[in-house]
Scaffold this motif. Structure first.
Motif, mmCIF file in Angstrom:
data_model
loop_
_atom_site.group_PDB
_atom_site.id
_atom_site.type_symbol
_atom_site.label_atom_id
_atom_site.label_comp_id
_atom_site.label_asym_id
_atom_site.label_seq_id
_atom_site.Cartn_x
_atom_site.Cartn_y
_atom_site.Cartn_z
ATOM 1 N N VAL A 186 0.839 -1.199 0.000
ATOM 2 C CA VAL A 186 0.000 0.000 0.000
ATOM 3 C C VAL A 186 0.877 1.253 0.000
ATOM 4 O O VAL A 186 0.617 2.218 -0.733
ATOM 5 N N LEU A 213 2.355 1.724 -3.474
ATOM 6 C CA LEU A 213 1.388 2.246 -4.440
ATOM 7 C C LEU A 213 1.202 3.752 -4.261
ATOM 8 O O LEU A 213 1.240 4.513 -5.237
ATOM 9 N N TYR A 271 2.439 6.518 -7.029
ATOM 10 C CA TYR A 271 1.342 7.259 -7.667
ATOM 11 C C TYR A 271 1.456 8.757 -7.425
ATOM 12 O O TYR A 271 1.194 9.563 -8.333
ATOM 13 N N LYS A 327 2.916 2.771 -15.588
ATOM 14 C CA LYS A 327 1.489 2.453 -15.531
ATOM 15 C C LYS A 327 1.263 0.977 -15.216
ATOM 16 O O LYS A 327 0.407 0.628 -14.386
ATOM 17 N N LEU A 350 1.965 0.276 -11.533
ATOM 18 C CA LEU A 350 0.868 0.645 -10.639
ATOM 19 C C LEU A 350 -0.257 -0.389 -10.688
ATOM 20 O O LEU A 350 -0.852 -0.727 -9.650
ATOM 21 N N VAL A 351 -0.541 -0.901 -11.882
ATOM 22 C CA VAL A 351 -1.582 -1.922 -12.017
ATOM 23 C C VAL A 351 -1.191 -3.193 -11.268
ATOM 24 O O VAL A 351 -1.993 -3.775 -10.527
ATOM 25 N N VAL A 402 1.017 -3.609 -8.792
ATOM 26 C CA VAL A 402 1.032 -3.411 -7.339
ATOM 27 C C VAL A 402 -0.392 -3.401 -6.795
ATOM 28 O O VAL A 402 -0.661 -3.944 -5.710
ATOM 29 N N SER A 403 -1.324 -2.808 -7.535
ATOM 30 C CA SER A 403 -2.727 -2.817 -7.110
ATOM 31 C C SER A 403 -3.263 -4.246 -7.035
ATOM 32 O O SER A 403 -3.986 -4.607 -6.091
ATOM 33 N N LEU A 404 -2.911 -5.068 -8.021
ATOM 34 C CA LEU A 404 -3.332 -6.472 -8.012
ATOM 35 C C LEU A 404 -2.705 -7.226 -6.837
ATOM 36 O O LEU A 404 -3.353 -8.079 -6.211
ATOM 37 N N ILE A 441 -1.919 -5.915 -3.979
ATOM 38 C CA ILE A 441 -2.638 -5.473 -2.780
ATOM 39 C C ILE A 441 -3.945 -6.244 -2.638
ATOM 40 O O ILE A 441 -4.304 -6.696 -1.541
ATOM 41 N N LEU A 442 -4.657 -6.408 -3.747
ATOM 42 C CA LEU A 442 -5.910 -7.168 -3.709
ATOM 43 C C LEU A 442 -5.663 -8.616 -3.310
ATOM 44 O O LEU A 442 -6.406 -9.188 -2.505
#
Length: 270
Positions: free
Chosen positions: A120, A123, A127, A244, A247-248, A250-252, A254-255
């Motif tokens: 987190v 990210l 960002y 880009k 970021l995608v 790292v978001s995945l 986190i999920l």
């Protein structure tokens, strides 16, 4: 596994599914790392009765194959400082070997919340810093690069041997934030070092018999194809594209880790 019985051991649908996911994993891994986020869950779902170490070893067979090809593509376009590369690789190799050795001794549940918090922070930091990794900064002295690079290698190398998913992303962020590399250069370094950590961990898994050879080879072929396309696209599109995708991914991550942490706190009856 006996390769002669490969076609009868697994269904065609299973092989197609794993091969397709290995291709996607290879593409993502070539750009920013994180292919294990796709391959490992796929293997866990496909083989729920297999030991986790066996599936990790199988993943490494595919991952190291594709990463090696991507590393070669990057090496043709990026000028590496091999002094830095060797020092970081040695630190990562040692730490990855230790991580693979203790994977069966430490409960992953203990570390998942910590990794989630780190992701987190990663990210938010990337960002909010729009210019981070946009250009190479050559002002950092080599001696400082070697010290910070060794730290990156030790921490991320151990993580790769112990967990694995997202290793390339952690390496890239380390090179961008601590060593002031641009995203494309950081990705090139990450690929070469990730090859080293994969070899180190894979040696442990192979020695212990923790792998499914036929599945690993099949996924490796498609992982290589994904890595070829991904590395070429990253080199062609440049830093903005890599940022880009970073970021995608790292978001995945986190999920994925958020779900794991949520699940471990649910009552057993659920």
């Amino acid at each position: 596994m006996d390769l002669s019985s490969f076609t009868t051991d697994y269904s065609f649908a299973l092989l197609v599914a794993l091969s397709s996911l290995a291709f996607v994993a290879g593409f993502i891994d070539a750009v920013v790392g994180g292919g294990g986020l796709i391959q490992i869950p796929a293997l866990l779902i496909a083989f729920p009765d297999k030991a986790v170490a066996t599936l990790f070893g199988t993943n490494k067979i595919a991952a190291i194959s594709g990463t090696s090809v991507a590393a070669y593509n990057y090496s043709k376009r990026i000028r590496f400082d091999y002094r830095l590369l060797i020092v970081v690789s040695l630190a990562a190799f040692t730490a990855s070997f230790l991580g693979a050795k203790v994977v069966s001794m430490v409960r992953a549940e203990v570390l998942r919340p910590v990794i989630l918090i780190i992701l987190v922070i990663m990210l938010i930091y990337v960002y909010t810093n729009k210019n981070l990794g946009a250009a190479q900064n050559k002002g950092l002295p080599l001696a400082k690069q070697l010290v910070l690079g060794s730290l990156i290698g030790l921490v991320v190398g151990f993580y790769d041997g112990f967990f694995g998913p997202g290793t390339g992303s952690f390496l890239i962020l380390g090179f961008v934030v601590l060593l002031r590399f641009d995203f494309v250069t950081a990705s090139g370094y990450a690929k070469l070092i990730n090859c080293v950590t994969n070899i180190s961990a894979l040696l442990v898994f192979i020695r212990n018999g923790n792998f499914l050879l036929g599945i690993g080879i099949t996924m490796a072929v498609f992982n290589i194809a994904g890595n070829i396309i991904g590395s070429r696209m990253a080199l062609r599109e440049g830093n903005g594209f890599v940022r880009k995708i970073f970021l995608v991914v790292v978001s995945l991550m986190i999920l994925r880790y958020g779900y794991d942490v949520f699940q471990q706190f649910l009552p057993n009856s659920m």
